[in-house]
Scaffold this active site. Sequence first.
Site, PDB file in Angstrom:
ATOM      1  N   SER A 196      -9.439   1.639   2.771  1.00 33.24           N
ATOM      2  CA  SER A 196      -8.602   2.475   1.786  1.00 33.24           C
ATOM      3  C   SER A 196      -7.866   1.441   1.128  1.00 33.24           C
ATOM      4  O   SER A 196      -6.931   2.291   0.476  1.00 33.24           O
ATOM      5  CB  SER A 196      -8.087   3.647   2.775  1.00 33.24           C
ATOM      6  OG  SER A 196      -7.057   3.187   3.714  1.00 33.24           O
ATOM      7  N   LYS A 226       0.855  -0.879   0.060  1.00 32.77           N
ATOM      8  CA  LYS A 226       0.166   0.120   0.602  1.00 32.77           C
ATOM      9  C   LYS A 226       1.131   0.635  -0.039  1.00 32.77           C
ATOM     10  O   LYS A 226       2.215   1.585   0.746  1.00 32.77           O
ATOM     11  CB  LYS A 226      -1.323  -0.086   1.418  1.00 32.77           C
ATOM     12  CG  LYS A 226      -2.133   1.106   1.135  1.00 32.77           C
ATOM     13  CD  LYS A 226      -2.589   0.786   3.011  1.00 32.77           C
ATOM     14  CE  LYS A 226      -4.288   1.901   2.261  1.00 32.77           C
ATOM     15  NZ  LYS A 226      -4.516   2.091   3.586  1.00 32.77           N
ATOM     16  N   SER A 266     -10.109  -0.897   7.425  1.00 32.28           N
ATOM     17  CA  SER A 266      -9.021  -0.511   5.886  1.00 32.28           C
ATOM     18  C   SER A 266      -8.030  -1.582   5.314  1.00 32.28           C
ATOM     19  O   SER A 266      -7.901  -1.805   3.933  1.00 32.28           O
ATOM     20  CB  SER A 266      -8.032   0.720   5.148  1.00 32.28           C
ATOM     21  OG  SER A 266      -9.303   1.995   5.992  1.00 32.28           O
TER      22      SER A 266
HETATM   23  N1  GLN Z   1     -12.773   3.996   6.334  1.00 26.63           N
HETATM   24  C1  GLN Z   1     -12.550   4.157   7.813  1.00 26.63           C
HETATM   25  C2  GLN Z   1     -11.969   5.560   7.689  1.00 26.63           C
HETATM   26  O1  GLN Z   1     -12.127   6.524   7.114  1.00 26.63           O
HETATM   27  C3  GLN Z   1     -11.277   3.576   8.648  1.00 26.63           C
HETATM   28  C4  GLN Z   1      -9.619   3.733   7.129  1.00 26.63           C
HETATM   29  C5  GLN Z   1      -9.493   3.156   7.541  1.00 26.63           C
HETATM   30  O2  GLN Z   1      -8.655   2.442   7.793  1.00 26.63           O
HETATM   31  N2  GLN Z   1      -7.401   3.534   7.181  1.00 26.63           N
HETATM   32  O3  GLN Z   1     -11.262   6.679   8.492  1.00 26.63           O
END
Ligand code: GLN
Length: 460
Positions: free
Chosen positions: A123, A48, A147
């Site tokens: 994400s 990532k 994410s």
């Molecule tokens: N969807 C969550 C957010 O927007 C989680 C994001 C993540 O785990 N990096 O913060």
Amino acid sequence: MGYKKDQIKDFAEEIKEKDKDIKAFITIVDDPEVPESGEYKGVPIAIKDNIITEGIKTTCASKILENYIPPFDATVVKKLKEAGFVIIGKTNLDEFAMGSSTERSAFFPTRNPIDLERIPGGSSGGSAAAVAADMVPVALGSDTGGSIRQPSAFTGIYGFKPTYGLVSRYGLVAFASSLDQIGPMAKTVDDIAKVMSVIAGKDEMDSTTVDVNIDFLKDLNKGIKGMKIGAIKTVFDEQGLHEDVANAFEEFVKVIEELGAEVEWVDVPSIKYSVAVYYIIAPSEVSSNLSRFDGVRYGLRIKGENIKEMYMKTRNAGFGEEVKRRILLGTFTLSATYYEAYFSKAQKVRRKISDELYNSLKEFDALILPTVPTPAPKIGEIKDPLTYYLMDIFTIPANLAGLPAINVPFGKSGNLPLGMQIMGRRFEDAKVLRIAKAIQESTTKNKDGKTHGCYREIKS
Ligand code: GLN
């Protein structure tokens, strides 16, 4: 087992071809380095793009780091290279990992390989798509509020968030440091366990890592006979719960019982506060962590009349809408007047949610719940940020309490994959994987050939 130096270039070319429609990668390395030795010599892995890689651009899918080339490797990357893995490319994400769809990358959205009209989740959507489309066998993601697990659910793969403190965060660009964890995404539990064996462990560069020695592979195939599993019934209170997800969850319970474990329904009422708590704590940490992007030290710089103007112009041009929203929210909740009312209060509720989970886990070997309340939405379908925030309800609790949790592909809604989640005690990561493995075996190799609606036969 892996590729040789002269083959890996062709492999990179193949990925480029496959990735034309899906757009999982921000960078595909043209001439990737193949380590000389290591157990996994020549096995490609995608990383990532918020995990830093020496000499390879690391953008966090943000304009502010668009051309940033890190001078060193994150600890996990260093360990992967030592084990022989080939860093084949860097995957797309929502800017700075803030989001649930990979639509909020500053560069381009990634598409779900199962249905190109849909989001792959986020994400870590690029990593999920790369694995789901067989571009790479494994990828790393990061998980602050879901994410790794949520995009794994939307693309029908396994994605594991380890116990907080098990994997070093050194070199992971910080989003919310008390919640962030790096973890693997793959098509089989064995591959998850193998990558965990490489990346886990104490690191003197990350003071939150803990010195525990876990053997992820030893008991992986021992099954779950006699285990006691708590099925969180509070999930049915969730208004946005899709019927197919509810049905799949009940089916999931049955499969676990068939495998010889005892399942009891359990209430975890405070889960309903987890989204509210997370969206105070995470932005607060964001406002502090992202203050380092000021045009002086990293990446983009837009000149101004004086230093303050330079900061303002750089940050205004460099950050996208969602990142700005979170910085503003967090600056507000940390400000002197509101600190007690919001930040301190959220910390107390976080404690309560954690205690409730720890107490349930005294009684149960693991807890189960769906990973996401719905299947993957269409690209552009959800416009307001709040709808996405609310979808994190089942994944956030594990981050707040620092617990290990995995997405297991299970069930379908039409042709779309669904995912169920197993959450374990702190540092009992190996047990979580063992439960997931038992389910993988039964959903793919059932006696009568029938699958339990798992999205696809998983290659072992
Ligand atoms: N969807 C969550 C957010 O927007 C989680 C994001 C993540 O785990 N990096 O913060």
